[in-house]
Design an enzyme around this catalytic site. Structure first.
Site, short mmCIF file in Angstrom:
data_model
loop_
_atom_site.label_atom_id
_atom_site.label_comp_id
_atom_site.label_asym_id
_atom_site.label_seq_id
_atom_site.Cartn_x
_atom_site.Cartn_y
_atom_site.Cartn_z
CG ASP A 109 -1.95 0.97 1.02
OD1 ASP A 109 -2.91 1.21 1.85
OD2 ASP A 109 -2.05 1.92 -0.04
NE ARG A 114 -3.75 5.39 1.14
CZ ARG A 114 -3.63 5.42 -0.26
NH1 ARG A 114 -3.52 6.26 -1.01
NH2 ARG A 114 -3.80 4.15 -0.85
CG ASN A 115 -0.14 4.26 3.65
OD1 ASN A 115 -0.70 4.80 4.52
ND2 ASN A 115 -0.68 3.54 2.67
CG ASP A 118 1.60 2.26 8.36
OD1 ASP A 118 1.19 3.51 8.23
OD2 ASP A 118 1.75 1.74 9.44
C1 LIG Z 1 2.40 21.06 12.16
N1 LIG Z 1 1.28 20.11 11.42
C2 LIG Z 1 0.24 20.01 12.55
C3 LIG Z 1 -0.38 18.86 12.27
N2 LIG Z 1 0.27 17.59 12.16
C4 LIG Z 1 -0.07 16.42 13.00
O1 LIG Z 1 -0.79 16.56 13.80
C5 LIG Z 1 0.79 15.33 12.97
C6 LIG Z 1 2.17 15.32 13.42
C7 LIG Z 1 2.72 13.84 13.43
C8 LIG Z 1 2.24 12.93 12.86
N3 LIG Z 1 3.16 11.81 12.93
C9 LIG Z 1 2.50 10.40 12.56
N4 LIG Z 1 1.29 10.24 12.52
C10 LIG Z 1 0.94 8.77 12.39
C11 LIG Z 1 -0.46 8.61 11.96
C12 LIG Z 1 -1.52 9.59 12.10
C13 LIG Z 1 -2.58 9.27 11.98
C14 LIG Z 1 -2.92 8.02 11.21
C15 LIG Z 1 -1.76 7.09 10.86
N5 LIG Z 1 -1.96 5.88 10.00
C16 LIG Z 1 -2.72 4.81 10.27
O2 LIG Z 1 -2.93 4.53 11.51
C17 LIG Z 1 -2.67 3.82 9.30
C18 LIG Z 1 -1.78 3.79 8.11
C19 LIG Z 1 -1.91 2.60 7.04
C20 LIG Z 1 -2.56 1.64 7.33
C21 LIG Z 1 -2.50 0.74 6.20
C22 LIG Z 1 -2.68 -0.71 6.88
C23 LIG Z 1 -4.10 0.73 5.54
C24 LIG Z 1 -1.40 0.73 5.36
C25 LIG Z 1 -3.31 1.47 8.53
C26 LIG Z 1 -3.39 2.52 9.51
C27 LIG Z 1 -0.68 7.35 11.03
C28 LIG Z 1 1.86 7.67 12.45
N6 LIG Z 1 3.18 8.21 12.73
C29 LIG Z 1 4.33 7.30 12.96
C30 LIG Z 1 5.35 8.13 13.13
N7 LIG Z 1 4.89 9.55 13.20
C31 LIG Z 1 3.52 9.58 13.03
C32 LIG Z 1 0.87 12.64 12.53
C33 LIG Z 1 0.13 14.10 12.60
C34 LIG Z 1 1.33 17.65 11.37
C35 LIG Z 1 2.25 18.72 11.73
#
Ligand SMILES: CN1CCN(C(=O)c2ccc(Nc3nc(-c4cccc(NC(=O)c5ccc(C(C)(C)C)cc5)c4)cn4ccnc34)cc2)CC1
Length: 285
Positions: free
Chosen positions: A147, A151-152, A165
């Site tokens: 995938d 977005r990933n 992921d």
């Molecule tokens: C200045 N901006 C303010 C807003 N902002 C944030 O709020 C922000 C900052 C840091 C973030 N970091 C991470 N965010 C995530 C994150 C957040 C929400 C959802 C997900 N993704 C998932 O949960 C997810 C992704 C893929 C999959 C499959 C199996 C379909 C491929 C399943 C589940 C990841 C994971 N991380 C792993 C390491 N760092 C991060 C995420 C968001 C970004 C910075």
């Protein structure tokens, strides 16, 4: 020499398995968002290490299979892969603990910084090269992402971009996501052999990587715009490909096109794709 004056073996004291994290060593902070599996939160591990913690909603993934696979995933280590530190699998929901990436998903980052990024082809190409390096490492370890998309991927400090992921798609239980007819299946990143036979390989990751390059050079546009999945499948089967992003160098688009060769064998490997991208980067910039 007597046993007491020999240094203790490195594993001494680590009675539990290395990939198992003690939840008491985690401090959970603000929510980062929610994905396919449930809530993701920022946290601290052992008081000082920044982590992201995925709290797996019950029934969203085949947990035992994933926990088994986590042992392999923790061994995959590369600067352009989001490092899996381990799992908390002794109680429910299970936690997946990874390194923290402070700027969030590449897709949101591209959209948020479109203004400054659209005039910086060099930086866009560098992001693609970083992702290609991470994917070349997975390819070398015969590890398929399944995938790969903007977005990933995640963005850290100093424009570091990492693939996240990898391999996780195999453990999703929602068949709307896993079957190519499902509403959540990533049709727009899938090559013909995946659409027809769900045949995943590093060459299907290469097709997805071509679409990811298109996402990068359009600063986060949706591939094929608002076309329905059925219309996209029709186009892909006919060999109609995405148009060259505005302002994108022809040499870069030529590389994207190679990733979209109808037959997997004709597509480049990540290994030689990296060399081509670095050559273009040195040539045009
Ligand atoms: C200045 N901006 C303010 C807003 N902002 C944030 O709020 C922000 C900052 C840091 C973030 N970091 C991470 N965010 C995530 C994150 C957040 C929400 C959802 C997900 N993704 C998932 O949960 C997810 C992704 C893929 C999959 C499959 C199996 C379909 C491929 C399943 C589940 C990841 C994971 N991380 C792993 C390491 N760092 C991060 C995420 C968001 C970004 C910075």
């Amino acid at each position: 020499t007597s046993p007491c004056d020999r240094p203790a073996p490195a594993t001494a004291g680590l009675s539990h398995d290395k990939w198992e994290i003690d939840p008491h060593e985690l401090m959970l902070h603000d929510e980062l968002g929610s994905g396919q599996f449930g809530v993701v939160r920022r946290g601290k591990w052992r008081g000082s290490i920044d982590v992201a913690v995925k709290m797996m909603k019950e029934g969203t993934m085949s947990e035992d299979d994933f926990i088994e696979e986590a042992k392999v995933m923790t061994k995959l280590q590369h600067t352009n892969l989001v490092q899996l530190y381990g799992v908390c699998s002794k109680n429910r929901p299970i936690f997946i603990v990874t390194e923290y990436m402070r700027h969030g998903s590449l897709l949101n980052y591209l959209r948020k910084h479109e203004q400054s990024l659209s005039s910086n082809q060099g930086l866009l190409l560098d992001m693609c090269i970083q992702i290609c390096k991470g994917m070349a490492y997975l390819e070398r370890h015969n590890y398929i992402h399944r995938d790969l998309a903007a977005r990933n991927c995640l963005v850290g400090s100093e424009n570091i971009v990492k693939v996240a992921d990898f391999g996780l798609a195999r453990y999703v239980l929602d068949d709307q996501y896993t079957s190519s007819g499902g509403t959540k299946f990533p049709i727009k990143w899938a090559p013909p052999e995946v659409l027809n036979y769900t045949r995943f390989s590093s060459k299907s990751d290469i097709w997805a990587y071509g679409v990811l390059m298109w996402e990068v050079f359009t600063c986060g546009k949706m591939p094929y715009g608002r076309l329905k999945n059925t219309e996209v499948v029709e186009r892909v089967q006919k060999g109609i490909i995405l148009e060259k992003p505005k302002g994108c160098y022809k040499e870069v688009f030529d590389i994207m096109r190679k990733c979209w060769s109808p037959s997997p064998e004709q597509r480049p490997s990540f290994r030689n794709l990296k060399d081509q991208l670095v050559n273009v980067s040195q040539g045009i910039l």
